[in-house]
Scaffold this active site. Structure first.
Site, PDB file in Angstrom:
ATOM      1  N   LYS A  51      32.289  36.297  49.122  1.00  0.00           N
ATOM      2  CA  LYS A  51      31.224  36.191  48.131  1.00  0.00           C
ATOM      3  C   LYS A  51      30.292  35.032  48.489  1.00  0.00           C
ATOM      4  CE  LYS A  51      34.016  38.409  44.589  1.00  0.00           C
ATOM      5  NZ  LYS A  51      34.838  38.367  43.376  1.00  0.00           N
ATOM      6  N   GLN A  95      37.213  34.193  39.399  1.00  0.00           N
ATOM      7  CA  GLN A  95      37.991  35.147  40.194  1.00  0.00           C
ATOM      8  C   GLN A  95      39.319  35.460  39.492  1.00  0.00           C
ATOM      9  OE1 GLN A  95      36.810  36.670  42.897  1.00  0.00           O
ATOM     10  NE2 GLN A  95      38.672  37.841  43.235  1.00  0.00           N
ATOM     11  N   ASP A 118      29.910  39.642  36.428  1.00  0.00           N
ATOM     12  CA  ASP A 118      31.028  40.561  36.640  1.00  0.00           C
ATOM     13  C   ASP A 118      31.017  41.697  35.606  1.00  0.00           C
ATOM     14  OD1 ASP A 118      32.849  40.321  38.734  1.00  0.00           O
ATOM     15  OD2 ASP A 118      33.826  38.557  37.856  1.00  0.00           O
TER      16      ASP A 118
HETATM   17  N1  GUN Z   1      39.530  40.306  41.207  1.00  0.00           N
HETATM   18  C1  GUN Z   1      39.529  41.545  41.762  1.00  0.00           C
HETATM   19  N2  GUN Z   1      38.320  42.111  41.617  1.00  0.00           N
HETATM   20  C2  GUN Z   1      37.547  41.225  40.965  1.00  0.00           C
HETATM   21  C3  GUN Z   1      36.198  41.239  40.530  1.00  0.00           C
HETATM   22  O1  GUN Z   1      35.447  42.203  40.700  1.00  0.00           O
HETATM   23  N3  GUN Z   1      35.772  40.115  39.898  1.00  0.00           N
HETATM   24  C4  GUN Z   1      36.570  39.059  39.678  1.00  0.00           C
HETATM   25  N4  GUN Z   1      36.068  38.025  39.018  1.00  0.00           N
HETATM   26  N5  GUN Z   1      37.831  39.010  40.055  1.00  0.00           N
HETATM   27  C5  GUN Z   1      38.305  40.093  40.696  1.00  0.00           C
END
Ligand code: GUN
Length: 287
Positions: A51, A95, A118
């Site tokens: 990211k 996350q 998100d």
């Molecule tokens: N963990 C697995 N997929 C995601 C996601 O799309 N966003 C976040 N914040 N954590 C995750």
């Protein structure tokens, strides 16, 4: 049969995002994404690093917070509050999964809904379910962009979503419904799962079980979207769909890797850009 190439499409989307980011920067706004990682989960560390890299390539400011496993819930809430109030931060992403001593729902609720890139905050979940403009979770949003790019008209299709997670299954179902598909959500307790899948014009697999969807569960000429990313003991990465067998029947299919996966991060950048544009609008800037 056509393979839906998420790698190429995500590169194209990211290039477009960079162009728009650069015009925002010209106008005096640099989009910013804050990412919080708590603990040492290996997969999460990899995701977060990707990211960060993607932000830098798109000229989006990446504000990383790596916190120790023992970070308290109140410390995390305090950091979110600082980021909520920071005008240079357009998106906040915590996350997941979080360590067990932290209440995930409480944390997700604390993120300002208009920085919730998100799309996990209940306000955005409700807006999506109501067909209103919202931040949409990145993985299902990426699937919609892929379907559109390949000219797939969803109206009236029988869509079956396998998996009911808040991150993929439920928002995916809402997006497909909003696009006029007839949607069935199935999960681990569903009876006659194979039969229901076999009725699907569009099958979305998001279960997290390697090669779970076999050819006998797929209708001739179905569109098959594989959201799974499973690491086998021998190190190979496979999806939830038995790709080699199912591709003989599908009209369109996404591979793993190189399908849905690369689209997810592109959509995170897209949601961050959307938020930054809203900031520019509030400031009355011309872009
Ligand atoms: N963990 C697995 N997929 C995601 C996601 O799309 N966003 C976040 N914040 N954590 C995750």
């Amino acid at each position: 049969m056509q393979i839906i190439d998420g790698k190429t499409l995500s590169a194209k989307v990211k290039e477009q995002i960079k162009k728009e980011t650069d015009s925002l920067i010209q106008a005096g706004i640099k989009p910013g994404l804050a990412v919080i990682l708590v603990g040492e989960d290996k997969a999460s560390q990899t995701y977060v690093a990707s990211k960060e890299k993607a932000c830098i390539s798109a000229n989006i400011n990446s504000i990383m917070h790596r916190l120790g496993e023992n970070t308290s819930e109140s410390e995390l809430l305090a950091l979110i509050n600082v980021l909520n109030l920071d005008d240079s931060v357009d998106g906040i992403l915590v996350q997941l999964p979080l360590p067990k001593h932290i209440d995930t729902d409480k944390i997700l609720k604390a993120i300002r809904a208009d920085k919730d890139v998100d799309g996990f905050h209940a306000l955005n979940v409700g807006k999506l379910a109501s067909g209103l403009d919202a931040f949409v979770p990145c993985t299902p949003l990426g699937v919609m962009v892929m379907l559109k790019e390949y000219g797939i008209d969803l109206s009236g299709l029988n869509a079956v979503v396998v998996g009911r997670s808040n991150i993929v299954g439920k928002p995916m179902a809402n997006l497909l419904l909003n696009a006029n598909a007839t949607v069935t959500i199935t999960h681990s307790r569903t009876k006659n799962l194979a039969e229901i899948c076999k009725g699907a014009d569009l099958l979305v697999a998001a279960i997290g079980k390697p090669n779970f969807i076999t050819a006998d569960m797929v209708k001739e000429n179905a569109i098959v979207i594989d959201v799974g990313i499973n690491r086998l003991d021998d190190g190979r990465l496979v999806g939830d769909v038995d790709f080699q067998a199912v591709k003989q029947k599908a009209s369109f299919i996404t591979p793993v890797p190189g399908g849905v996966g690369p689209m997810t991060i592109a959509m995170l950048l897209s949601n961050t850009l959307k938020s930054a544009k809203e900031r520019a609008n509030r400031l009355g800037l011309k872009i």
